[in-house]
Design a protein around this motif. Structure first.
Motif, PDB file in Angstrom:
ATOM      1  N   HIS A   1       0.833  -1.152  -0.106  1.00  0.00           N
ATOM      2  CA  HIS A   1      -0.044  -0.032   0.035  1.00  0.00           C
ATOM      3  C   HIS A   1       0.978   1.375  -0.021  1.00  0.00           C
ATOM      4  CE1 HIS A   1      -3.640   2.337   0.788  1.00  0.00           C
ATOM      5  NE2 HIS A   1      -2.954   3.094   1.742  1.00  0.00           N
ATOM      6  N   GLY A   2       0.764   2.112  -0.964  1.00  0.00           N
ATOM      7  CA  GLY A   2       1.540   3.320  -1.277  1.00  0.00           C
ATOM      8  C   GLY A   2       0.790   4.387  -0.900  1.00  0.00           C
ATOM      9  N   LEU A   3       1.489   5.578  -1.011  1.00  0.00           N
ATOM     10  CA  LEU A   3       0.844   6.904  -0.756  1.00  0.00           C
ATOM     11  C   LEU A   3       1.265   8.057  -2.153  1.00  0.00           C
ATOM     12  CD1 LEU A   3       1.338   7.748   2.723  1.00  0.00           C
ATOM     13  CD2 LEU A   3      -0.632   6.563   2.033  1.00  0.00           C
ATOM     14  N   THR A   4       0.495   8.777  -2.623  1.00  0.00           N
ATOM     15  CA  THR A   4       1.022  10.095  -3.174  1.00  0.00           C
ATOM     16  C   THR A   4       2.208  10.720  -2.417  1.00  0.00           C
ATOM     17  OG1 THR A   4      -1.026  10.092  -4.153  1.00  0.00           O
ATOM     18  CG2 THR A   4       0.388  11.875  -4.322  1.00  0.00           C
ATOM     19  N   GLU A   5       2.121  10.929  -1.191  1.00  0.00           N
ATOM     20  CA  GLU A   5       3.018  11.787  -0.531  1.00  0.00           C
ATOM     21  C   GLU A   5       4.075  11.170  -0.054  1.00  0.00           C
ATOM     22  OE1 GLU A   5      -1.186  12.949  -0.494  1.00  0.00           O
ATOM     23  OE2 GLU A   5      -0.358  11.194   0.258  1.00  0.00           O
ATOM     24  N   ALA A   6       4.263   9.782  -0.108  1.00  0.00           N
ATOM     25  CA  ALA A   6       5.617   8.922   0.446  1.00  0.00           C
ATOM     26  C   ALA A   6       5.716   7.571  -0.494  1.00  0.00           C
ATOM     27  CB  ALA A   6       5.099   8.788   1.984  1.00  0.00           C
ATOM     28  N   PHE A   7       7.046   7.135  -0.657  1.00  0.00           N
ATOM     29  CA  PHE A   7       6.911   6.197  -1.418  1.00  0.00           C
ATOM     30  C   PHE A   7       6.110   4.967  -1.242  1.00  0.00           C
ATOM     31  CE2 PHE A   7       9.165   2.050  -2.217  1.00  0.00           C
ATOM     32  CZ  PHE A   7       8.898   2.107  -3.738  1.00  0.00           C
ATOM     33  N   ARG A   8       6.113   4.618   0.144  1.00  0.00           N
ATOM     34  CA  ARG A   8       5.284   3.611   0.402  1.00  0.00           C
ATOM     35  C   ARG A   8       5.096   3.400   1.897  1.00  0.00           C
ATOM     36  NH1 ARG A   8       7.323  -1.297  -2.702  1.00  0.00           N
ATOM     37  NH2 ARG A   8       6.109   0.210  -4.174  1.00  0.00           N
ATOM     38  N   SER A   9       4.034   2.987   2.514  1.00  0.00           N
ATOM     39  CA  SER A   9       3.278   2.734   3.802  1.00  0.00           C
ATOM     40  C   SER A   9       3.731   1.448   4.431  1.00  0.00           C
ATOM     41  CB  SER A   9       2.233   3.611   3.943  1.00  0.00           C
ATOM     42  OG  SER A   9       2.159   4.944   3.983  1.00  0.00           O
ATOM     43  N   THR A  10       2.889   0.422   3.718  1.00  0.00           N
ATOM     44  CA  THR A  10       2.964  -0.922   4.168  1.00  0.00           C
ATOM     45  C   THR A  10       3.076  -2.004   3.096  1.00  0.00           C
ATOM     46  OG1 THR A  10       0.683  -1.175   3.624  1.00  0.00           O
ATOM     47  CG2 THR A  10       0.693   0.106   5.669  1.00  0.00           C
ATOM     48  N   TYR A  11       3.364  -3.108   3.810  1.00  0.00           N
ATOM     49  CA  TYR A  11       3.220  -4.541   2.879  1.00  0.00           C
ATOM     50  C   TYR A  11       2.892  -5.512   3.493  1.00  0.00           C
ATOM     51  CZ  TYR A  11       7.554  -6.749   4.805  1.00  0.00           C
ATOM     52  OH  TYR A  11       8.532  -7.228   5.662  1.00  0.00           O
ATOM     53  N   LEU A  12       2.107  -6.525   3.183  1.00  0.00           N
ATOM     54  CA  LEU A  12       1.786  -7.605   3.856  1.00  0.00           C
ATOM     55  C   LEU A  12       2.812  -8.885   3.557  1.00  0.00           C
ATOM     56  CD1 LEU A  12      -0.418  -8.797   5.354  1.00  0.00           C
ATOM     57  CD2 LEU A  12      -1.723  -9.706   3.504  1.00  0.00           C
ATOM     58  N   ASP A  13       3.361  -9.511   4.586  1.00  0.00           N
ATOM     59  CA  ASP A  13       4.267 -10.577   4.521  1.00  0.00           C
ATOM     60  C   ASP A  13       3.561 -11.544   3.516  1.00  0.00           C
ATOM     61  OD1 ASP A  13       5.572 -13.255   5.539  1.00  0.00           O
ATOM     62  OD2 ASP A  13       6.896 -11.571   5.715  1.00  0.00           O
ATOM     63  N   PRO A  14       4.035 -12.408   2.820  1.00  0.00           N
ATOM     64  CA  PRO A  14       3.678 -13.318   2.134  1.00  0.00           C
ATOM     65  C   PRO A  14       3.105 -14.590   2.736  1.00  0.00           C
ATOM     66  CG  PRO A  14       5.849 -12.582   0.951  1.00  0.00           C
ATOM     67  CD  PRO A  14       5.791 -11.851   2.155  1.00  0.00           C
TER      68      PRO A  14
END
Length: 524
Positions: free
Chosen positions: A305-318
């Protein structure tokens, strides 16, 4: 030179891995040594234009090895890259040119017509030789062979990317050289990318997710295999023939990949080299996930999950993708995420609040848009009820995302809605206001209109246009007119006529979209 710049990666890769393929496109390839040579030649030419430091240079072309050279050449100067997706119409390109005062555009023969149509009066460089007034890469590669060196400051502006954002007109987000290197570093870390990886260059290079394909390849000295997605069969051939091991995708790409009769799809054995698949830019449905896992049996699937204002915020571990497939995961390394209510207090588990992004990868702000910047980039004081601000250290900036989420008891986050009514479709953000403006400005028979979205599992959200007029118009005629002014992903897939549209009781000038959407859903 700063260690926090992409230019340093290019130079280091050319020294450590000179003969390794940096780029592949069909039968063409370019080693790291040759890539540096060509980047230097174009960068040298750009510097000879003698533009002021920080001048904006657009890249408006189809995907190819030359496009990557153009991007890296600009990043090897003290100019600023402005990627312009090929999907944009001339009038949209013209808007961006004026908004950030683009001084030079690098393009190809196909897009040259569009640039000439808007009567761009800056410098133009084409990949191919066209006519003598326009410089070309072919000529630059032939005649520019002088040594090139540069000094890059990691905190300087590097890129301005445009998406249809907060106010309905495109707003450029300013990204520094350090932002680019940090994003390559963190993605390489949590994906565990390796030097032997071949990364699929399927995404277009208009936003940070697409550009990051290039930078991660450089960071790990991997190979980037470019591909222009047209047919699913061609895409699978690309994966197999180029020995791809990593695929960055948007959910719409998953739909396109499997838009084939099952007997025409390759066997799972032929796709067994794929070890990592990433997805961002929208929700992955259970149907998408099931078919990906069926055919890519050895691949770890990272939902992000990314943002316009920052490169990325979250990821879900596989390991969690089948346990909690609807979660957007947890914070990426070097990021802290908070869910706060309207009073600035941290929300308890399962309580919806606004996502606040603190820590790394925050961009510099919106170009020439102080109001929009102030809306999103906030003092850390916004978290005063959540964290200890000892010593009055309140100069730190955080991002007030406008995303409404909740976290579960284990700290996994779940996306609920956006503060605004932006539409996410096919991996793009679309402003209803932008589409409505084009309708009202170009179709005089239409008296009122409203644009909103309805859910569609294949493309996340489907764009709906409802309009009123004295009499019903042909949907084909409306679509034909909109295609003259809007990118293809912005065209409504459903066009509905109503004699009148419901209005908000407290403001008879505003259409009640909530009521209208309810009416539309009842008739579908």
């Amino acid at each position: 030179m700063s260690i926090n710049c992409i230019r340093r990666l290019i130079e280091d890769a050319a020294i450590s891995h000179p003969q390794k393929n940096a780029l592949i496109l069909n039968e063409k390839s370019l080693t790291y040594s040759d890539l540096l040579t060509k980047v230097n030649q174009v960068a040298f030419y750009l510097k000879e234009l003698n533009l002021p430091k920080g001048s904006r240079i657009g890249v408006y072309s189809n995907k190819g090895i030359e496009q990557v050279i153009a991007i890296l050449s600009i990043l090897s100067t003290d100019y600023v890259l402005v990627p312009l997706t090929k999907l944009l119409k001339p009038e949209q390109v013209e808007y961006i040119i004026k908004d950030c005062d683009i001084k030079c555009i690098i393009t190809d023969k196909l897009k040259l017509e569009s640039i000439e149509e808007i009567k761009f009066d800056g410098h133009i460089i084409s990949y191919e030789t066209t006519h003598k007034e326009i410089a070309s890469f072919e000529e630059i590669f032939k005649y520019y062979n002088k040594p090139y060196s540069c000094e890059i400051n990691g905190h300087d502006n590097a890129v301005i990317t445009y998406s249809f954002g907060i106010t309905g007109t495109p707003k450029g987000i300013v990204i520094s050289h350090r932002n680019l290197i940090d994003s390559a570093r963190v993605v390489s870390q949590y994906l565990h990318l390796e030097e032997d990886d071949v990364i699929s260059g399927i995404l277009i290079f208009n936003l940070d997710y697409g550009l990051n394909q290039i930078f991660c390849s450089l960071y790990k000295r991997a190979t980037l295999a470019l591909h222009r997605f047209i047919l699913a069969s061609d895409f699978f051939n690309h994966l197999i023939n180029d020995n791809v091991t990593v695929i960055p995708l948007m959910p719409i790409n998953i739909t396109q990949m499997f838009d084939e009769e099952l007997q025409r799809l390759p066997s799972a054995e032929l796709l067994s080299k794929i070890r990592i698949i990433t997805s961002s830019g929208g929700n992955v449905t259970p149907k998408m996930l099931n078919i990906v896992q069926k055919y890519f049996v050895n691949a770890k699937f990272f939902s992000m999950h990314g943002l316009t204002e920052a490169f990325r915020s979250t990821y879900l571990d596989p390991s969690q993708i089948n346990i909690r497939p609807n979660s957007i995961g947890k914070a990426i390394p070097d990021v802290e995420l908070y869910v706060i209510d309207a009073n600035g207090n941290e929300c308890a588990p399962r309580v919806v609040g606004e996502l606040i992004h603190r820590g790394g990868y925050i961009y510099k702000g919106f170009w020439n848009a102080p109001i929009e910047t102030a809306e999103r980039f906030k003092s850390i004081e916004i978290l005063k009820n959540v964290i200890n601000l000892e010593g009055q250290l309140i100069d730190e900036i955080v991002v007030k995302t406008g995303d409404y989420v909740y976290k579960d008891e284990e700290g996994y986050l779940y996306f609920v809605s956006r503060h605004d009514d932006m539409i996410k479709t096919r991996g793009f953000r679309v402003s209803p206001y932008e589409v409505e403006s084009v309708v009202m400005n170009n179709i005089p028979q239409i008296e009122q209109c409203a644009v909103f979205s309805i859910n569609n599992d294949e493309i996340e959200e489907e764009i709906v246009l409802v309009y009123s007029a004295r009499s019903e118009l042909s949907s084909k005629e409306i679509t034909f007119e909109l295609k003259k002014h809007l990118a293809s992903y912005m065209i409504p897939s459903k066009i509905i006529y109503k004699k009148s549209l419901p209005l908000i009781p407290s403001d008879k000038n505003k259409i009640n979209k909530q009521e209208l959407k309810k009416e539309v859903l009842e008739t579908i």
